[in-house]
Scaffold this motif. Structure first.
Motif, PDB file in Angstrom:
ATOM      1  N   THR A  10     -76.609 -36.248 -84.221  1.00 24.19           N
ATOM      2  CA  THR A  10     -77.465 -37.436 -84.306  1.00 24.19           C
ATOM      3  C   THR A  10     -78.641 -37.326 -83.350  1.00 24.19           C
ATOM      4  OG1 THR A  10     -76.143 -38.596 -82.652  1.00 24.19           O
ATOM      5  CG2 THR A  10     -75.574 -38.985 -84.955  1.00 24.19           C
ATOM      6  N   ASP A  12     -79.198 -38.877 -80.724  1.00 19.27           N
ATOM      7  CA  ASP A  12     -79.639 -40.213 -80.334  1.00 19.27           C
ATOM      8  C   ASP A  12     -79.769 -40.234 -78.810  1.00 19.27           C
ATOM      9  OD1 ASP A  12     -80.322 -42.901 -80.626  1.00 19.27           O
ATOM     10  OD2 ASP A  12     -78.260 -43.550 -80.320  1.00 19.27           O
ATOM     11  N   LEU A  14     -82.008 -38.549 -76.634  1.00 17.92           N
ATOM     12  CA  LEU A  14     -81.990 -37.128 -76.278  1.00 17.92           C
ATOM     13  C   LEU A  14     -81.700 -36.974 -74.781  1.00 17.92           C
ATOM     14  CD1 LEU A  14     -82.444 -34.424 -77.711  1.00 17.92           C
ATOM     15  CD2 LEU A  14     -84.802 -34.510 -76.920  1.00 17.92           C
ATOM     16  N   HIS A  18     -77.671 -32.748 -74.969  1.00 19.75           N
ATOM     17  CA  HIS A  18     -78.386 -32.294 -76.166  1.00 19.75           C
ATOM     18  C   HIS A  18     -79.318 -31.132 -75.816  1.00 19.75           C
ATOM     19  CE1 HIS A  18     -77.945 -36.644 -77.766  1.00 19.75           C
ATOM     20  NE2 HIS A  18     -77.066 -35.880 -78.392  1.00 19.75           N
ATOM     21  N   LEU A  39     -80.397 -32.914 -88.456  1.00 19.39           N
ATOM     22  CA  LEU A  39     -80.502 -34.239 -87.844  1.00 19.39           C
ATOM     23  C   LEU A  39     -79.944 -35.258 -88.828  1.00 19.39           C
ATOM     24  CD1 LEU A  39     -81.516 -35.991 -85.486  1.00 19.39           C
ATOM     25  CD2 LEU A  39     -83.746 -36.060 -86.624  1.00 19.39           C
ATOM     26  N   ILE A  51     -77.855 -46.822 -83.423  1.00 16.41           N
ATOM     27  CA  ILE A  51     -78.606 -45.641 -83.017  1.00 16.41           C
ATOM     28  C   ILE A  51     -80.061 -45.809 -83.406  1.00 16.41           C
ATOM     29  CG2 ILE A  51     -76.602 -44.111 -83.176  1.00 16.41           C
ATOM     30  CD1 ILE A  51     -78.019 -42.959 -85.722  1.00 16.41           C
ATOM     31  N   ARG A  52     -80.891 -45.007 -82.789  1.00 14.45           N
ATOM     32  CA  ARG A  52     -82.321 -45.058 -83.069  1.00 14.45           C
ATOM     33  C   ARG A  52     -82.588 -44.563 -84.485  1.00 14.45           C
ATOM     34  NH1 ARG A  52     -84.608 -42.807 -77.263  1.00 14.45           N
ATOM     35  NH2 ARG A  52     -83.673 -44.472 -76.048  1.00 14.45           N
ATOM     36  N   TYR A  54     -84.074 -42.518 -87.674  1.00 14.60           N
ATOM     37  CA  TYR A  54     -84.226 -41.084 -87.915  1.00 14.60           C
ATOM     38  C   TYR A  54     -85.583 -40.609 -87.406  1.00 14.60           C
ATOM     39  CZ  TYR A  54     -84.710 -36.636 -90.322  1.00 14.60           C
ATOM     40  OH  TYR A  54     -84.918 -35.307 -90.596  1.00 14.60           O
ATOM     41  N   ARG A  56     -87.565 -41.849 -85.118  1.00 12.77           N
ATOM     42  CA  ARG A  56     -87.647 -41.871 -83.649  1.00 12.77           C
ATOM     43  C   ARG A  56     -86.909 -40.677 -83.058  1.00 12.77           C
ATOM     44  NH1 ARG A  56     -87.581 -45.425 -79.059  1.00 12.77           N
ATOM     45  NH2 ARG A  56     -87.658 -43.976 -77.318  1.00 12.77           N
ATOM     46  N   ARG A  57     -85.711 -40.388 -83.588  1.00 10.42           N
ATOM     47  CA  ARG A  57     -84.932 -39.266 -83.081  1.00 10.42           C
ATOM     48  C   ARG A  57     -85.636 -37.939 -83.371  1.00 10.42           C
ATOM     49  NH1 ARG A  57     -80.165 -39.208 -85.943  1.00 10.42           N
ATOM     50  NH2 ARG A  57     -80.911 -40.792 -87.362  1.00 10.42           N
ATOM     51  N   ASP A  60     -88.541 -37.526 -80.934  1.00 13.01           N
ATOM     52  CA  ASP A  60     -88.064 -37.105 -79.615  1.00 13.01           C
ATOM     53  C   ASP A  60     -87.707 -35.617 -79.604  1.00 13.01           C
ATOM     54  OD1 ASP A  60     -88.411 -39.707 -78.720  1.00 13.01           O
ATOM     55  OD2 ASP A  60     -86.268 -40.198 -78.776  1.00 13.01           O
ATOM     56  N   SER A 137     -74.716 -40.371 -75.554  1.00 10.21           N
ATOM     57  CA  SER A 137     -75.659 -41.446 -75.878  1.00 10.21           C
ATOM     58  C   SER A 137     -74.997 -42.809 -75.721  1.00 10.21           C
ATOM     59  CB  SER A 137     -76.194 -41.270 -77.307  1.00 10.21           C
ATOM     60  OG  SER A 137     -76.917 -40.066 -77.405  1.00 10.21           O
TER      61      SER A 137
END
Length: 152
Positions: A10, A12, A14, A18, A39, A51-52, A54, A56-57, A60, A137
């Motif tokens: 995920t 999420d 970061l 990760h 992802l 979770i944030r 997709y 946004r992730r 990042d 996370s």
């Protein structure tokens, strides 16, 4: 000749764990290798966890990859389940944490049934926070620790 490495998750918030997973993937890929980053899409996530998005992730991840000069040696791929493209694509290895090791074993079982080359499974240890527990996370979201594992 470099290797084709895959990882997934995920990603999420970061965090240092990760980043260690990504660093190991690029290290094992070698100078001429390539890293495929699965992802997870929003809709496959457990609804009990916020979770944030997709996008946004992904943003990042791209920022981190750019900082490390790895953007041109990687590809972010949306995945819809815990196996992503790892069952069918031509990868050499998969980098996992203890949390995702069983999924890698299952990926190799599925690859064997399809007469695909087995992936080398590279398991890295959890990255621990100041308190000796794995950075996650969830723990960051709960304000137990920050992205580097420091107690807050």
């Amino acid at each position: 000749m470099g290797l084709k490495i895959c990882i997934g998750g995920t990603f999420d918030i970061l965090h240092r764990g990760h980043k260690k997973l990504l660093e190991e993937a690029f290290k094992h890929a070698g100078r001429d290798g390539f890293v495929f980053i699965g992802l997870t899409k929003q809709k496959i996530q457990d609804n009990s966890r916020k979770i944030r998005s997709y996008q946004r992730r992904k943003k990042d991840l791209i920022k981190f990859l750019r900082e490390k000069n790895w953007l041109d040696k990687s590809k972010i791929i949306p995945i819809a389940d815990r196996y992503g493209l790892a069952v069918d694509e031509d990868y050499d290895a998969i980098v996992v944490s203890p949390e995702t090791y069983k999924a890698a074993v299952e990926i190799n079982r599925k690859r064997m049934k399809k007469n695909r080359k087995l992936l080398k499974i590279i398991e890295i240890p959890f990255v621990l926070a100041e308190d000796g527990k794995p950075i996650s996370s969830t723990r960051i979201r709960n304000r137990e620790i920050d992205e580097n594992g420091n107690i807050v």
